[in-house]
Design a protein around this motif. Structure first.
Motif, PDB file in Angstrom:
ATOM      1  N   LEU A  73      24.337  -8.543  -3.336  1.00 18.70           N
ATOM      2  CA  LEU A  73      22.969  -8.421  -3.848  1.00 18.70           C
ATOM      3  C   LEU A  73      22.826  -7.175  -4.709  1.00 18.70           C
ATOM      4  N   ILE A  74      23.336  -6.067  -4.221  1.00 18.84           N
ATOM      5  CA  ILE A  74      23.258  -4.823  -4.977  1.00 18.84           C
ATOM      6  C   ILE A  74      24.059  -4.936  -6.271  1.00 18.84           C
ATOM      7  N   GLY A  75      25.242  -5.539  -6.191  1.00 17.72           N
ATOM      8  CA  GLY A  75      26.079  -5.717  -7.377  1.00 17.72           C
ATOM      9  C   GLY A  75      25.397  -6.556  -8.429  1.00 17.72           C
ATOM     10  N   ALA A  76      24.719  -7.628  -7.992  1.00 16.08           N
ATOM     11  CA  ALA A  76      23.996  -8.485  -8.935  1.00 16.08           C
ATOM     12  C   ALA A  76      22.883  -7.696  -9.611  1.00 16.08           C
ATOM     13  N   ALA A  77      22.219  -6.822  -8.850  1.00 16.81           N
ATOM     14  CA  ALA A  77      21.146  -6.018  -9.423  1.00 16.81           C
ATOM     15  C   ALA A  77      21.700  -4.999 -10.413  1.00 16.81           C
ATOM     16  N   GLU A  78      22.865  -4.430 -10.103  1.00 12.41           N
ATOM     17  CA  GLU A  78      23.470  -3.444 -11.005  1.00 12.41           C
ATOM     18  C   GLU A  78      23.882  -4.080 -12.328  1.00 12.41           C
ATOM     19  N   ASP A  79      24.282  -5.350 -12.275  1.00 15.92           N
ATOM     20  CA  ASP A  79      24.715  -6.052 -13.484  1.00 15.92           C
ATOM     21  C   ASP A  79      23.545  -6.600 -14.295  1.00 15.92           C
ATOM     22  N   SER A  80      22.353  -6.525 -13.737  1.00 14.79           N
ATOM     23  CA  SER A  80      21.168  -7.070 -14.389  1.00 14.79           C
ATOM     24  C   SER A  80      20.627  -6.090 -15.430  1.00 14.79           C
ATOM     25  N   PRO A  81      20.077  -6.613 -16.519  1.00 16.70           N
ATOM     26  CA  PRO A  81      19.466  -5.720 -17.504  1.00 16.70           C
ATOM     27  C   PRO A  81      18.088  -5.236 -17.070  1.00 16.70           C
ATOM     28  N   ALA A  82      17.671  -5.644 -15.881  1.00 16.97           N
ATOM     29  CA  ALA A  82      16.342  -5.283 -15.392  1.00 16.97           C
ATOM     30  C   ALA A  82      16.295  -3.815 -14.980  1.00 16.97           C
ATOM     31  N   GLY A  83      15.210  -3.444 -14.326  1.00 15.90           N
ATOM     32  CA  GLY A  83      14.981  -2.057 -13.937  1.00 15.90           C
ATOM     33  C   GLY A  83      15.872  -1.575 -12.809  1.00 15.90           C
ATOM     34  N   ASP A  84      15.481  -0.488 -12.179  1.00  7.73           N
ATOM     35  CA  ASP A  84      16.300   0.225 -11.208  1.00  7.73           C
ATOM     36  C   ASP A  84      16.155  -0.244  -9.762  1.00  7.73           C
ATOM     37  N   VAL A 141      16.256  -2.829  -6.583  1.00 12.81           N
ATOM     38  CA  VAL A 141      16.847  -4.085  -6.107  1.00 12.81           C
ATOM     39  C   VAL A 141      15.760  -4.979  -5.533  1.00 12.81           C
ATOM     40  N   PHE A 142      14.889  -4.410  -4.699  1.00 12.47           N
ATOM     41  CA  PHE A 142      13.812  -5.174  -4.076  1.00 12.47           C
ATOM     42  C   PHE A 142      12.536  -4.932  -4.874  1.00 12.47           C
ATOM     43  N   SER A 143      12.176  -5.903  -5.694  1.00  6.95           N
ATOM     44  CA  SER A 143      11.083  -5.751  -6.636  1.00  6.95           C
ATOM     45  C   SER A 143      10.467  -7.112  -6.919  1.00  6.95           C
ATOM     46  N   THR A 144       9.217  -7.117  -7.298  1.00  5.94           N
ATOM     47  CA  THR A 144       8.569  -8.374  -7.685  1.00  5.94           C
ATOM     48  C   THR A 144       8.389  -8.466  -9.193  1.00  5.94           C
ATOM     49  N   ASP A 145       8.851  -7.448  -9.917  1.00  9.53           N
ATOM     50  CA  ASP A 145       8.706  -7.468 -11.376  1.00  9.53           C
ATOM     51  C   ASP A 145      10.024  -7.128 -12.077  1.00  9.53           C
ATOM     52  N   PHE A 146      11.088  -7.753 -11.580  1.00 12.64           N
ATOM     53  CA  PHE A 146      12.412  -7.633 -12.198  1.00 12.64           C
ATOM     54  C   PHE A 146      12.924  -6.202 -12.233  1.00 12.64           C
ATOM     55  N   GLY A 147      12.652  -5.451 -11.162  1.00 10.79           N
ATOM     56  CA  GLY A 147      13.221  -4.130 -11.028  1.00 10.79           C
ATOM     57  C   GLY A 147      12.460  -2.990 -11.655  1.00 10.79           C
ATOM     58  N   GLU A 148      11.310  -3.274 -12.240  1.00 12.08           N
ATOM     59  CA  GLU A 148      10.544  -2.202 -12.879  1.00 12.08           C
ATOM     60  C   GLU A 148       9.882  -1.280 -11.866  1.00 12.08           C
ATOM     61  N   THR A 149       9.355  -1.839 -10.777  1.00 15.21           N
ATOM     62  CA  THR A 149       8.752  -1.027  -9.720  1.00 15.21           C
ATOM     63  C   THR A 149       9.269  -1.518  -8.371  1.00 15.21           C
ATOM     64  N   ALA A 150       9.227  -0.657  -7.372  1.00 13.13           N
ATOM     65  CA  ALA A 150       9.694  -1.011  -6.035  1.00 13.13           C
ATOM     66  C   ALA A 150       8.740  -2.007  -5.378  1.00 13.13           C
ATOM     67  N   PHE A 151       9.295  -2.851  -4.522  1.00 10.10           N
ATOM     68  CA  PHE A 151       8.491  -3.788  -3.742  1.00 10.10           C
ATOM     69  C   PHE A 151       7.534  -2.993  -2.872  1.00 10.10           C
ATOM     70  N   SER A 152       6.257  -3.394  -2.826  1.00 12.62           N
ATOM     71  CA  SER A 152       5.295  -2.620  -2.049  1.00 12.62           C
ATOM     72  C   SER A 152       4.279  -3.464  -1.301  1.00 12.62           C
ATOM     73  N   SER A 153       4.339  -4.772  -1.420  1.00 16.88           N
ATOM     74  CA  SER A 153       3.327  -5.626  -0.799  1.00 16.88           C
ATOM     75  C   SER A 153       3.796  -6.106   0.569  1.00 16.88           C
ATOM     76  N   PHE A 154       4.066  -5.143   1.459  1.00 17.10           N
ATOM     77  CA  PHE A 154       4.642  -5.486   2.752  1.00 17.10           C
ATOM     78  C   PHE A 154       3.711  -6.339   3.606  1.00 17.10           C
ATOM     79  N   SER A 155       2.421  -6.037   3.644  1.00 16.34           N
ATOM     80  CA  SER A 155       1.516  -6.805   4.494  1.00 16.34           C
ATOM     81  C   SER A 155       1.400  -8.240   3.996  1.00 16.34           C
ATOM     82  N   LYS A 156       1.366  -8.448   2.709  1.00 19.99           N
ATOM     83  CA  LYS A 156       1.308  -9.798   2.150  1.00 19.99           C
ATOM     84  C   LYS A 156       2.601 -10.556   2.466  1.00 19.99           C
ATOM     85  N   ALA A 157       3.738  -9.892   2.309  1.00 20.23           N
ATOM     86  CA  ALA A 157       5.022 -10.528   2.605  1.00 20.23           C
ATOM     87  C   ALA A 157       5.126 -10.853   4.091  1.00 20.23           C
TER      88      ALA A 157
END
Length: 80
Positions: free
Chosen positions: A34-45, A47-63
């Motif tokens: 999973l981490i390797g796939a994220a590193e190879d992606s042109p997306a943001g920094d 791994v766990f994100s809802t906007d292709f790596g631009e910001t960190a996942f933060s909607s824990f209560s909804k999830a």
């Protein structure tokens, strides 16, 4: 920097956690893939994100709510 390998342990320092306690994460082959796939992606920094790596996942209560609903559905289907 050396590559991570299965069996390694990543540590999130307590200074970056709510509990202020170091958090150890065992690096399994699936997690490394999973981490390797994220590193190879042109997306943001992130791994766990809802906007292709631009910001960190933060909607824990909804999830968590969605996870609980799915578990309840599966338990009902299984007759529990």
């Amino acid at each position: 920097m050396r590559r991570l390998a299965a069996g390694d342990v990543a540590v999130v320092p307590g200074s970056r956690t709510k509990t202020k306690i170091d958090f150890a994460i065992a690096l399994t082959p699936d997690l490394l893939a999973l981490i390797g796939a994220a590193e190879d992606s042109p997306a943001g920094d992130f791994v766990f994100s809802t906007d292709f790596g631009e910001t960190a996942f933060s909607s824990f209560s909804k999830a968590k709510r969605r996870l609980d609903e799915e578990i309840a559905k599966l338990r009902t289907e299984a007759g529990f």
